[in-house]
Design an enzyme around this catalytic site. Sequence first.
Site, short mmCIF file in Angstrom:
data_model
loop_
_atom_site.label_atom_id
_atom_site.label_comp_id
_atom_site.label_asym_id
_atom_site.label_seq_id
_atom_site.Cartn_x
_atom_site.Cartn_y
_atom_site.Cartn_z
N GLY A 9 2.25 8.36 5.97
CA GLY A 9 1.65 8.31 7.63
C GLY A 9 3.07 9.14 7.95
O GLY A 9 2.92 10.00 8.95
N THR A 10 4.26 8.72 7.62
CA THR A 10 5.60 9.46 8.07
C THR A 10 5.18 11.05 8.18
O THR A 10 5.51 11.76 8.91
CB THR A 10 6.73 8.92 7.43
OG1 THR A 10 6.71 7.52 7.59
CG2 THR A 10 7.92 9.66 7.93
N THR B 51 3.11 19.60 -5.83
CA THR B 51 1.76 19.23 -6.67
C THR B 51 1.22 17.99 -6.09
O THR B 51 2.03 17.18 -5.72
CB THR B 51 2.41 19.21 -8.28
OG1 THR B 51 3.02 20.23 -8.65
CG2 THR B 51 1.33 18.59 -9.11
N SER C 80 -2.72 6.74 6.65
CA SER C 80 -1.85 6.36 5.43
C SER C 80 -2.45 5.21 4.53
O SER C 80 -3.22 4.19 5.24
CB SER C 80 -0.52 5.80 6.14
OG SER C 80 0.35 5.33 5.05
N ALA C 81 -2.75 5.41 3.21
CA ALA C 81 -3.71 4.70 2.40
C ALA C 81 -3.24 3.22 2.33
O ALA C 81 -3.79 2.45 2.26
CB ALA C 81 -3.68 5.44 1.00
N HIS C 82 -1.74 3.08 2.18
CA HIS C 82 -1.13 1.61 1.97
C HIS C 82 -1.78 0.70 3.30
O HIS C 82 -1.43 -0.42 2.90
CB HIS C 82 0.31 1.72 1.78
CG HIS C 82 1.12 2.14 2.98
ND1 HIS C 82 1.73 0.91 3.30
CD2 HIS C 82 1.64 3.12 3.38
CE1 HIS C 82 2.70 1.27 4.23
NE2 HIS C 82 2.52 2.71 4.36
N CYS D 158 10.01 -1.83 10.87
CA CYS D 158 11.16 -1.00 10.89
C CYS D 158 12.30 -1.63 11.90
O CYS D 158 13.45 -1.45 11.61
CB CYS D 158 10.71 0.35 11.52
SG CYS D 158 9.16 0.99 10.67
N GLN E 94 -2.22 2.70 12.09
CA GLN E 94 -2.75 1.55 11.81
C GLN E 94 -4.10 1.15 12.22
O GLN E 94 -4.86 0.15 12.22
CB GLN E 94 -2.03 0.72 13.10
CG GLN E 94 -0.56 0.49 12.86
CD GLN E 94 -0.27 -0.46 11.84
OE1 GLN E 94 -0.86 -1.58 11.64
NE2 GLN E 94 1.01 -0.36 10.94
N1 PLP Z 1 2.78 5.33 12.11
C1 PLP Z 1 2.44 3.93 12.26
C2 PLP Z 1 1.84 3.75 13.45
C3 PLP Z 1 2.87 3.05 11.24
O1 PLP Z 1 2.58 1.74 11.62
C4 PLP Z 1 3.33 3.64 10.10
C5 PLP Z 1 3.90 2.41 9.08
O2 PLP Z 1 4.26 1.59 9.42
C6 PLP Z 1 3.76 4.96 10.07
C7 PLP Z 1 3.11 5.88 10.88
C8 PLP Z 1 4.43 5.31 8.76
O3 PLP Z 1 3.41 5.49 7.82
P1 PLP Z 1 4.00 5.52 6.25
O4 PLP Z 1 4.64 4.29 5.86
O5 PLP Z 1 2.81 5.68 5.39
O6 PLP Z 1 5.06 6.54 6.20
#
Ligand code: PLP
Length: 386
Positions: free
Chosen positions: A72-73, A239, A201-203, A330, A181
Amino acid sequence: MNDIYLDHAATTPVNQEVREAMKPFHSKIFANPASSHLPGQKSAAALEDAREAVAELLGTKKAEEIVFTAGGTEADNLALKGAAMALSDQGKHIITSAIEHHAVLKSCEYLEKHLDFEITYLGVDQDGLLDPQKLRNNIRKDTILISIMFANNEIGSIQPIKELAAIAAENDILFHTDAVQAVGQLKIDVNDLGVDLLSLSAHKFNGPKGIGALFVRKGVELTPQMSGGSQERKRRAGTANLAAAVGMGKAAEIAAVNLTKKRKELNLLRDYFVSQLRSNFDNFKINGPAPESENRLPANINIAFKDLDGESILFNLSLNNIAAAAGSACASGSLSVSHVLKAIGLEDKYAKGSIRFSLGKGNNKEEIDYVIKKLKEIIVRLNSLK
Ligand code: PLP
């Protein structure tokens, strides 16, 4: 009692079927999807199947609109910096909200500091909701991008994304939403919503960590943020993380099938948790929209205990094998009040004693009963120590 995990907003366990789907890609099917030989073609086909599954979860038939990233980041960074750099000759103003994830906020800071962009950070109301009129009022001639998160990771507030995206479209401005989320908990249809860019984000939906995606509407130009090869149709060099992408595809398939059922189950468990909180505690507040409201993620329960320290509550929960979070993962570990709780105007005496429980697959009423029992003991003890 076994360990109780109530921190699914931070991350979720990988689904068994996802693990099985990934296995061959660590051994038998390992070739580089960019290689033209037969094994490479097999890998490429698996990558494209995964892309299709993610596209389907987001309601688009165009798999090429999905760009795999390392999470996601990275998707947020690519959306914000990539769009800003590609459009900088048309204007240098971006609108976002004060409650975004740091992946968006720090990308904005970067653009401000290094590339002379101006950023407007819109405030939210006490529930963490953005007034669409406020967005309208802040649009300027040089606004090139609007980025508003779908659902907040700390307090679960869900923004009126369709309405906000329509305002952006009326003004010919690109619209990005961080839906990290929301995906897996809420039905997402990028075409119905009218968004141009969407991060996931998959996790967060029982897939593997370190893989995510950015939906990029056909025709939207982005400046790549990685210098290198031509992978992902020149939008993300490097890759592909094939096994993880396959896992994400499988998790997306499962999420699409289970969406309604999962939401119902989460709603029921959340209602039970909230009713137990209400009947067992009186010195607490629920942060964010009313739990039962449509404007809140079903899995999110964020509560504040007056004049107590959230970190102490968490530590004591942890001693009882209960995992939760202070505000957001975080922010935990830091003593400062989270930017989200500040933005909703929560007084410090509540903000410092805030904890987030986030529900997920496998949680049940017995666990909630145990958590309430232990939480009660902890709150009584911490209050007696004041
Ligand atoms: N954006 C939101 C709203 C999130 O909650 C998070 C992760 O907690 C992220 C972005 C970042 O995702 P990733 O952990 O896959 O980098």
